[in-house]
Design a protein around this motif. Structure first.
Motif, PDB file in Angstrom:
ATOM      1  N   LEU A 137       7.469   2.115 -17.462  1.00  0.00           N
ATOM      2  CA  LEU A 137       8.110   0.806 -17.424  1.00  0.00           C
ATOM      3  C   LEU A 137       9.041   0.644 -16.213  1.00  0.00           C
ATOM      4  O   LEU A 137       9.036  -0.396 -15.553  1.00  0.00           O
ATOM      5  N   ALA A 138       9.830   1.670 -15.921  1.00  0.00           N
ATOM      6  CA  ALA A 138      10.778   1.552 -14.806  1.00  0.00           C
ATOM      7  C   ALA A 138      10.054   1.284 -13.499  1.00  0.00           C
ATOM      8  O   ALA A 138      10.497   0.465 -12.676  1.00  0.00           O
ATOM      9  N   LEU A 139       8.928   1.953 -13.267  1.00  0.00           N
ATOM     10  CA  LEU A 139       8.157   1.733 -12.041  1.00  0.00           C
ATOM     11  C   LEU A 139       7.520   0.358 -12.052  1.00  0.00           C
ATOM     12  O   LEU A 139       7.480  -0.332 -11.029  1.00  0.00           O
ATOM     13  N   ARG A 140       7.000  -0.070 -13.242  1.00  0.00           N
ATOM     14  CA  ARG A 140       6.392  -1.411 -13.316  1.00  0.00           C
ATOM     15  C   ARG A 140       7.415  -2.501 -12.959  1.00  0.00           C
ATOM     16  O   ARG A 140       7.098  -3.459 -12.267  1.00  0.00           O
ATOM     17  N   ARG A 141       8.640  -2.329 -13.464  1.00  0.00           N
ATOM     18  CA  ARG A 141       9.675  -3.331 -13.167  1.00  0.00           C
ATOM     19  C   ARG A 141      10.038  -3.335 -11.681  1.00  0.00           C
ATOM     20  O   ARG A 141      10.251  -4.400 -11.086  1.00  0.00           O
ATOM     21  N   ARG A 142      10.131  -2.154 -11.077  1.00  0.00           N
ATOM     22  CA  ARG A 142      10.459  -2.081  -9.650  1.00  0.00           C
ATOM     23  C   ARG A 142       9.365  -2.720  -8.811  1.00  0.00           C
ATOM     24  O   ARG A 142       9.649  -3.452  -7.852  1.00  0.00           O
ATOM     25  N   LEU A 143       8.125  -2.456  -9.182  1.00  0.00           N
ATOM     26  CA  LEU A 143       7.002  -3.050  -8.442  1.00  0.00           C
ATOM     27  C   LEU A 143       6.931  -4.562  -8.671  1.00  0.00           C
ATOM     28  O   LEU A 143       6.573  -5.324  -7.766  1.00  0.00           O
ATOM     29  N   PRO A 170       0.808  -1.233   0.000  1.00  0.00           N
ATOM     30  CA  PRO A 170       0.000   0.000   0.000  1.00  0.00           C
ATOM     31  C   PRO A 170       0.835   1.275   0.000  1.00  0.00           C
ATOM     32  O   PRO A 170       0.360   2.322  -0.448  1.00  0.00           O
ATOM     33  N   ALA A 171       2.071   1.180   0.456  1.00  0.00           N
ATOM     34  CA  ALA A 171       2.929   2.367   0.466  1.00  0.00           C
ATOM     35  C   ALA A 171       3.230   2.848  -0.952  1.00  0.00           C
ATOM     36  O   ALA A 171       3.621   4.007  -1.151  1.00  0.00           O
ATOM     37  N   ASP A 172       3.041   1.965  -1.942  1.00  0.00           N
ATOM     38  CA  ASP A 172       3.308   2.341  -3.332  1.00  0.00           C
ATOM     39  C   ASP A 172       2.084   2.928  -4.034  1.00  0.00           C
ATOM     40  O   ASP A 172       2.190   3.400  -5.176  1.00  0.00           O
ATOM     41  N   TYR A 173       0.903   2.889  -3.379  1.00  0.00           N
ATOM     42  CA  TYR A 173      -0.319   3.393  -4.017  1.00  0.00           C
ATOM     43  C   TYR A 173      -0.194   4.847  -4.487  1.00  0.00           C
ATOM     44  O   TYR A 173      -0.565   5.166  -5.619  1.00  0.00           O
ATOM     45  N   PRO A 174       0.310   5.757  -3.644  1.00  0.00           N
ATOM     46  CA  PRO A 174       0.373   7.162  -4.076  1.00  0.00           C
ATOM     47  C   PRO A 174       1.224   7.357  -5.335  1.00  0.00           C
ATOM     48  O   PRO A 174       0.854   8.145  -6.216  1.00  0.00           O
ATOM     49  N   GLU A 175       2.349   6.645  -5.434  1.00  0.00           N
ATOM     50  CA  GLU A 175       3.214   6.805  -6.606  1.00  0.00           C
ATOM     51  C   GLU A 175       2.539   6.289  -7.863  1.00  0.00           C
ATOM     52  O   GLU A 175       2.625   6.900  -8.938  1.00  0.00           O
ATOM     53  N   VAL A 176       1.835   5.147  -7.738  1.00  0.00           N
ATOM     54  CA  VAL A 176       1.112   4.595  -8.885  1.00  0.00           C
ATOM     55  C   VAL A 176      -0.022   5.530  -9.286  1.00  0.00           C
ATOM     56  O   VAL A 176      -0.230   5.814 -10.484  1.00  0.00           O
ATOM     57  N   ALA A 177      -0.767   6.037  -8.300  1.00  0.00           N
ATOM     58  CA  ALA A 177      -1.881   6.947  -8.592  1.00  0.00           C
ATOM     59  C   ALA A 177      -1.382   8.219  -9.268  1.00  0.00           C
ATOM     60  O   ALA A 177      -2.003   8.724 -10.226  1.00  0.00           O
TER      61      ALA A 177
END
Length: 353
Positions: free
Chosen positions: A31-37, A13-20
């Motif tokens: 892509l870079a964020l998708r790979r990190r997640l 859930p800590a990643d929700y704000p960055e994705v939103a």
């Protein structure tokens, strides 16, 4: 695994704000964020898989009394090798703590090996006693003689099944021992030691107790290395001083280097008769480690062997050793001042390997 195909997996859930924020700004997750997640997702699933493997293999996490300090919680995670103290069977005594297991591992690995009976006496993962002898009881007595003050509240490790005579020697010594690790305990020794209800007896499975890898956690990751195999082959060592070693001192030099390799650096030890007489370990300068080892050895330093786990940067340690009566010095070498140290040994009548 489909991060490159446009799939975004969010397990924290800590990643929700960055994705939103990414969706709001660009209508898609880069892509870079998708790979990190995706990596975080794999890491979470790997943790589940490891927990399932441990459960299926009969190795669930074992709760310990406490961690390094009483206010810390801790547990033991065993691997699939089935060896070492992690696979040991507690025969009597209180539940083990984090520190108990660290010391049991250090003591048993220090004692492990073929040949003569070997006993290690450990405090805070450092041997304060170590000896080899023809009988197990004598190995214990010699190990205890190395530093009987530091031995109080220590952990014992033995290379062979604990015998009745050794158990009797432990009781006769009056030494307060926290734990004993051995490949087993014969019935008479169990009966003798059973009177000490709080004494933990850990029977360790046969075989090499060394881990396949050494792992240490750091912030954000882990350091992984091969276990230290100990000193190299003594046949490759060479005498660098004018005085020869002599055949009778070769085995003592081997024992001394094995002993110092078990200590935390900076480490120096003094040995004789395959017995640890004094140790200086985990101090910030080699000269202080040398002073401490010689102080602990006292009169036993005369005619003894002094070993160092690292080279001598100056000749001060060998001068202290000579003043205490040490006869042989063993060290790995590699200092820019090696020749100065060797020359000092020749001047002082020391043998150096």
């Amino acid at each position: 695994k489909n991060a490159d195909g446009g799939v975004t997996v969010v397990v924290d859930p800590a990643d929700y704000p960055e994705v939103a924020a990414a969706l709001e700004a660009a209508g898609a997750v880069p892509l870079a964020l998708r790979r990190r997640l995706a990596a975080k997702g794999f890491d979470l699933v790997a943790g589940y898989d490891a927990a399932i493997a441990a459960w299926a293999g009969g190795r669930p996490p074992q709760a310990l009394r406490y961690g390094e300090n009483p206010h810390q919680q801790a547990h033991l995670e065993s691997d699939a090798t089935g060896r070492g103290v992690a696979a040991g069977r507690l025969l009597q005594g209180k539940k083990l703590s984090y520190n108990n297991l660290l010391d049991l591992d250090a003591a048993y690995r220090a004692a492990y090996g073929p040949g003569l009976h070997r006993c290690a006496l450990v405090k805070h993962t450092n041997p304060c006693g170590l000896a080899e002898a023809v009988t197990q009881a004598e190995a214990f007595r010699r190990a205890l003689s190395g530093d009987p003050v530091a031995a109080f509240g220590g952990v014992l490790g033995f290379s062979a099944v604990l015998e009745e005579a050794t158990a009797a020697a432990i009781i006769e010594s009056g030494l307060f021992v926290e734990c004993i690790a051995a490949p087993g305990f014969d019935p008479p020794s169990r009966q003798l030691l059973g009177s000490r209800r709080n004494l933990r007896l850990l029977a360790v499975p046969a075989g090499d107790p060394s881990p396949e890898r050494m792992v240490h956690t750091v912030g954000g990751g882990r350091l992984v290395q091969d276990p230290d195999p100990g000193p190299d082959d003594p046949a490759t060592w060479r005498v660098v001083t004018r005085l020869p070693l002599g055949d009778e001192r070769g085995e003592e030099a081997r024992f001394a280097m094995r002993a110092v390799a078990l200590l935390k650096s900076n480490a120096v030890c003094v040995t004789s008769d395959r017995t640890l007489r004094g140790a200086g370990a985990g101090v910030m300068s080699r000269i202080d480690a040398c002073r401490l080892a010689l102080e602990k050895a006292a009169d036993a330093a005369r005619g003894a062997t002094l070993a160092s786990d690292g080279f001598f940067p100056f000749d001060d340690c060998v001068r202290l050793a000579a003043a205490a009566g040490v006869a042989v010095v063993v060290q790995p070498g590699g200092s820019r001042r090696d020749q100065e140290v060797i020359d000092a040994c020749d001047e002082l009548g020391l043998v150096m390997l």
